[in-house]
Design a protein around this motif. Structure first.
Motif, PDB file in Angstrom:
ATOM      1  N   GLN A 138     -69.331 -40.034   8.343  1.00  0.00           N
ATOM      2  CA  GLN A 138     -67.960 -39.848   7.880  1.00  0.00           C
ATOM      3  C   GLN A 138     -67.338 -41.165   7.431  1.00  0.00           C
ATOM      4  O   GLN A 138     -66.578 -41.203   6.446  1.00  0.00           O
ATOM      5  CB  GLN A 138     -67.111 -39.214   8.989  1.00  0.00           C
ATOM      6  CG  GLN A 138     -65.739 -38.765   8.529  1.00  0.00           C
ATOM      7  CD  GLN A 138     -65.815 -37.678   7.469  1.00  0.00           C
ATOM      8  OE1 GLN A 138     -66.412 -36.631   7.698  1.00  0.00           O
ATOM      9  NE2 GLN A 138     -65.195 -37.915   6.308  1.00  0.00           N
ATOM     10  N   ASP A 139     -67.671 -42.242   8.128  1.00  0.00           N
ATOM     11  CA  ASP A 139     -67.154 -43.560   7.753  1.00  0.00           C
ATOM     12  C   ASP A 139     -67.654 -43.962   6.371  1.00  0.00           C
ATOM     13  O   ASP A 139     -66.899 -44.501   5.548  1.00  0.00           O
ATOM     14  CB  ASP A 139     -67.579 -44.593   8.801  1.00  0.00           C
ATOM     15  CG  ASP A 139     -66.963 -45.961   8.561  1.00  0.00           C
ATOM     16  OD1 ASP A 139     -65.848 -46.044   8.001  1.00  0.00           O
ATOM     17  OD2 ASP A 139     -67.596 -46.968   8.957  1.00  0.00           O
ATOM     18  N   ILE A 141     -68.416 -42.015   3.982  1.00  0.00           N
ATOM     19  CA  ILE A 141     -67.695 -41.201   3.002  1.00  0.00           C
ATOM     20  C   ILE A 141     -66.277 -41.726   2.805  1.00  0.00           C
ATOM     21  O   ILE A 141     -65.816 -41.943   1.683  1.00  0.00           O
ATOM     22  CB  ILE A 141     -67.666 -39.729   3.448  1.00  0.00           C
ATOM     23  CG1 ILE A 141     -69.068 -39.124   3.364  1.00  0.00           C
ATOM     24  CG2 ILE A 141     -66.675 -38.921   2.628  1.00  0.00           C
ATOM     25  CD1 ILE A 141     -69.187 -37.750   3.988  1.00  0.00           C
ATOM     26  N   ASP A 142     -65.567 -41.930   3.925  1.00  0.00           N
ATOM     27  CA  ASP A 142     -64.157 -42.322   3.850  1.00  0.00           C
ATOM     28  C   ASP A 142     -63.968 -43.658   3.139  1.00  0.00           C
ATOM     29  O   ASP A 142     -62.997 -43.845   2.396  1.00  0.00           O
ATOM     30  CB  ASP A 142     -63.558 -42.403   5.260  1.00  0.00           C
ATOM     31  CG  ASP A 142     -63.460 -41.036   5.926  1.00  0.00           C
ATOM     32  OD1 ASP A 142     -63.512 -40.013   5.202  1.00  0.00           O
ATOM     33  OD2 ASP A 142     -63.340 -40.996   7.169  1.00  0.00           O
ATOM     34  N   SER A 143     -64.907 -44.588   3.369  1.00  0.00           N
ATOM     35  CA  SER A 143     -64.784 -45.914   2.761  1.00  0.00           C
ATOM     36  C   SER A 143     -65.703 -46.093   1.563  1.00  0.00           C
ATOM     37  O   SER A 143     -65.765 -47.192   0.992  1.00  0.00           O
ATOM     38  CB  SER A 143     -65.073 -47.000   3.811  1.00  0.00           C
ATOM     39  OG  SER A 143     -64.137 -46.925   4.876  1.00  0.00           O
ATOM     40  N   ASP A 144     -66.427 -45.050   1.197  1.00  0.00           N
ATOM     41  CA  ASP A 144     -67.308 -45.031   0.023  1.00  0.00           C
ATOM     42  C   ASP A 144     -68.243 -46.246  -0.015  1.00  0.00           C
ATOM     43  O   ASP A 144     -68.189 -47.076  -0.921  1.00  0.00           O
ATOM     44  CB  ASP A 144     -66.481 -44.971  -1.262  1.00  0.00           C
ATOM     45  CG  ASP A 144     -67.327 -44.548  -2.469  1.00  0.00           C
ATOM     46  OD1 ASP A 144     -68.499 -44.154  -2.272  1.00  0.00           O
ATOM     47  OD2 ASP A 144     -66.821 -44.629  -3.604  1.00  0.00           O
ATOM     48  N   SER A 151     -67.369 -49.771   8.416  1.00  0.00           N
ATOM     49  CA  SER A 151     -66.216 -50.350   7.735  1.00  0.00           C
ATOM     50  C   SER A 151     -65.429 -51.275   8.657  1.00  0.00           C
ATOM     51  O   SER A 151     -64.691 -52.148   8.191  1.00  0.00           O
ATOM     52  CB  SER A 151     -65.302 -49.241   7.212  1.00  0.00           C
ATOM     53  OG  SER A 151     -64.812 -48.447   8.288  1.00  0.00           O
ATOM     54  N   THR A 213     -69.802 -34.107   0.580  1.00  0.00           N
ATOM     55  CA  THR A 213     -68.520 -34.628   0.107  1.00  0.00           C
ATOM     56  C   THR A 213     -68.464 -34.637  -1.414  1.00  0.00           C
ATOM     57  O   THR A 213     -69.503 -34.669  -2.078  1.00  0.00           O
ATOM     58  CB  THR A 213     -68.303 -36.067   0.630  1.00  0.00           C
ATOM     59  OG1 THR A 213     -67.019 -36.534   0.191  1.00  0.00           O
ATOM     60  CG2 THR A 213     -69.378 -37.004   0.098  1.00  0.00           C
ATOM     61  N   GLN A 215     -65.944 -36.860  -2.458  1.00  0.00           N
ATOM     62  CA  GLN A 215     -64.999 -37.968  -2.457  1.00  0.00           C
ATOM     63  C   GLN A 215     -65.671 -39.333  -2.462  1.00  0.00           C
ATOM     64  O   GLN A 215     -64.987 -40.353  -2.344  1.00  0.00           O
ATOM     65  CB  GLN A 215     -64.090 -37.868  -1.217  1.00  0.00           C
ATOM     66  CG  GLN A 215     -63.355 -36.551  -1.086  1.00  0.00           C
ATOM     67  CD  GLN A 215     -62.422 -36.285  -2.255  1.00  0.00           C
ATOM     68  OE1 GLN A 215     -61.709 -37.189  -2.689  1.00  0.00           O
ATOM     69  NE2 GLN A 215     -62.428 -35.068  -2.764  1.00  0.00           N
ATOM     70  N   ALA A 216     -66.985 -39.382  -2.568  1.00  0.00           N
ATOM     71  CA  ALA A 216     -67.696 -40.663  -2.519  1.00  0.00           C
ATOM     72  C   ALA A 216     -68.781 -40.676  -3.592  1.00  0.00           C
ATOM     73  O   ALA A 216     -68.957 -39.711  -4.347  1.00  0.00           O
ATOM     74  CB  ALA A 216     -68.291 -40.895  -1.130  1.00  0.00           C
TER      75      ALA A 216
END
Length: 229
Positions: A138-139, A141-144, A151, A213, A215-216
């Motif tokens: 998930q990290d 993905i969230d921070s790409d 991150s 996802t 989003q990345a």
């Protein structure tokens, strides 16, 4: 005098060829609605592309070892039945499939880049290692990003410790952009260092996660975490 209909037919054929050429070029350049993303591989290994795979992805590996001063507790010892242990942890069928693929690989001798690994004991599914895997996927993905360092600067050992797992040895394989468990495992086993993580007899427990996802950079992110207490 030539028939105007012939000119119209020729014009229609030329337009059709132009449209087809444009569509083919758009597919190559990724201009369609669902482009295929091709990633470079981990710099530490050159991973051969499998002709049967439609997508290429990316993988990376990490390994840490430390001395734990506390005495090992009997309750922490490995269960003889990895499936039973996984059921107690309420692993999903897809997670159990990954566990099965890892244990099937460990059940036979394997050449990992010229280094022969003997058979290794089956791993048990562990909820805390699974939690660490979910957090890192998930990290990413969230921070790409795609890396073992989180991150926040964390390593796999730090993330596993935060999950409450008192580890002696821990390892991590990550991957992105692969369609299923089989494709991930095929490419991990093709890489000497990732193969060594999977075959390492020091490891006794295992957890993994994959998160889809849009989003990345990649359409999914995989994390495998190996541990021993």
């Amino acid at each position: 005098m030539k028939c105007p209909g012939n000119y119209l037919l020729l014009l229609a054929i030329l337009i059709g060829i132009s449209v087809t050429s444009y569509r083919l070029q758009s597919a190559v350049n990724g201009d369609l609605n669902h482009p295929i993303r091709f990633a470079v591989h981990s710099p530490q290994d050159v991973i051969p592309t499998r002709n049967e795979l439609l997508l290429n992805g990316r993988i990376a590996r990490s390994f840490e070892e430390r001395e734990v001063l506390e005495a090992e507790h009997e309750a922490d010892r490995l269960s003889e039945d990895p499936v039973q242990a996984a059921e107690l942890c309420e692993a999903t069928p897809y997670q159990l499939e990954m566990l099965h693929l890892v244990n099937r690989a460990r059940a036979r001798q394997r050449d990992c880049g010229g280094e022969l690994h003997q058979t290794a004991p089956p791993l048990r599914w562990n909820c805390r290692l699974h939690e660490a895997a979910v957090i890192h996927s998930q990290d990413m993905i969230d921070s790409d990003f795609f890396d073992h360092q989180g991150s926040d600067g964390s390593t796999v050992g730090m993330r596993v410790s935060r999950s409450g797992y008192e580890w002696r040895t821990v390892g991590e394989n990550i991957a992105a952009g692969y369609p299923d468990n089989q494709a991930v495992m095929a490419n991990l086993l093709s890489s000497p260092t990732h193969c060594s993580n999977i075959m390492d007899p020091k490891f006794r427990e295992f957890g993994s996660a994959v998160i889809d996802t849009d989003q990345a950079r990649y359409y999914n992110y995989w994390t495998q975490v190996f541990g021993a207490r």
